[in-house]
Design a protein around this motif. Structure first.
Motif, mmCIF file in Angstrom:
data_model
loop_
_atom_site.group_PDB
_atom_site.id
_atom_site.type_symbol
_atom_site.label_atom_id
_atom_site.label_comp_id
_atom_site.label_asym_id
_atom_site.label_seq_id
_atom_site.Cartn_x
_atom_site.Cartn_y
_atom_site.Cartn_z
ATOM 1 N N MET A 13 0.830 -1.202 0.000
ATOM 2 C CA MET A 13 0.000 0.000 0.000
ATOM 3 C C MET A 13 0.871 1.262 0.000
ATOM 4 S SD MET A 13 -2.852 1.415 -0.184
ATOM 5 C CE MET A 13 -4.059 0.177 0.056
ATOM 6 N N SER A 35 -8.972 9.925 -2.334
ATOM 7 C CA SER A 35 -7.962 8.890 -2.531
ATOM 8 C C SER A 35 -7.253 8.555 -1.233
ATOM 9 C CB SER A 35 -6.934 9.344 -3.566
ATOM 10 O OG SER A 35 -7.544 9.535 -4.801
ATOM 11 N N LEU A 38 -9.507 6.546 1.027
ATOM 12 C CA LEU A 38 -9.605 5.161 0.569
ATOM 13 C C LEU A 38 -8.361 4.356 0.920
ATOM 14 C CD1 LEU A 38 -11.393 5.547 -2.872
ATOM 15 C CD2 LEU A 38 -12.322 4.637 -0.739
ATOM 16 N N TYR A 39 -7.188 4.991 0.841
ATOM 17 C CA TYR A 39 -5.964 4.314 1.269
ATOM 18 C C TYR A 39 -6.036 3.943 2.748
ATOM 19 C CZ TYR A 39 -3.145 5.067 -2.935
ATOM 20 O OH TYR A 39 -2.649 5.021 -4.198
ATOM 21 N N ILE A 41 -8.736 3.589 4.636
ATOM 22 C CA ILE A 41 -9.775 2.573 4.849
ATOM 23 C C ILE A 41 -9.268 1.191 4.448
ATOM 24 C CG2 ILE A 41 -12.014 1.752 3.998
ATOM 25 C CD1 ILE A 41 -12.906 4.681 3.969
ATOM 26 N N SER A 42 -8.567 1.104 3.329
ATOM 27 C CA SER A 42 -8.083 -0.209 2.893
ATOM 28 C C SER A 42 -7.022 -0.749 3.842
ATOM 29 C CB SER A 42 -7.549 -0.134 1.463
ATOM 30 O OG SER A 42 -6.444 0.741 1.405
ATOM 31 N N ILE A 45 -8.951 -2.142 6.727
ATOM 32 C CA ILE A 45 -9.561 -3.427 6.395
ATOM 33 C C ILE A 45 -8.525 -4.543 6.463
ATOM 34 C CG2 ILE A 45 -10.587 -4.762 4.499
ATOM 35 C CD1 ILE A 45 -12.116 -2.203 3.757
ATOM 36 N N TRP A 46 -7.316 -4.273 5.957
ATOM 37 C CA TRP A 46 -6.254 -5.279 6.023
ATOM 38 C C TRP A 46 -5.902 -5.614 7.464
ATOM 39 C CZ3 TRP A 46 -2.601 -2.890 1.845
ATOM 40 C CH2 TRP A 46 -2.988 -3.351 0.587
#
Length: 74
Positions: A13, A35, A38-39, A41-42, A45-46
């Protein structure tokens, strides 16, 4: 938490963010913030997916969240 799997994902990431940095800086301010959110949030999630032992997956949780905005079925 299984750090063996988390570390390469966070590095991937970070690498993606560094590659996209030029295009993000030239984008309008709203797109930059979307953007970056979203980075974050991802990454969250990971971390959630690799650190919990629960059977509720993130996709299941997100689908219930998205269902609030979908029209009812006919």
């Amino acid at each position: 938490m299984n750090k063996v799997f988390l570390f390469p994902l966070v590095l991937a990431m970070l690498f993606m963010y560094l590659i996209d940095r030029k295009s993000l800086n030239s984008a309008p301010a709203v797109n930059r913030w979307v953007s970056r959110v979203l980075y974050v949030i991802s990454i969250g999630i990971w971390i959630y997916g690799t650190s919990t032992k629960s059977s509720v997956y993130v996709a299941t949780w997100l689908s219930r969240f998205i269902d609030m905005w979908l029209p009812p079925t006919l």
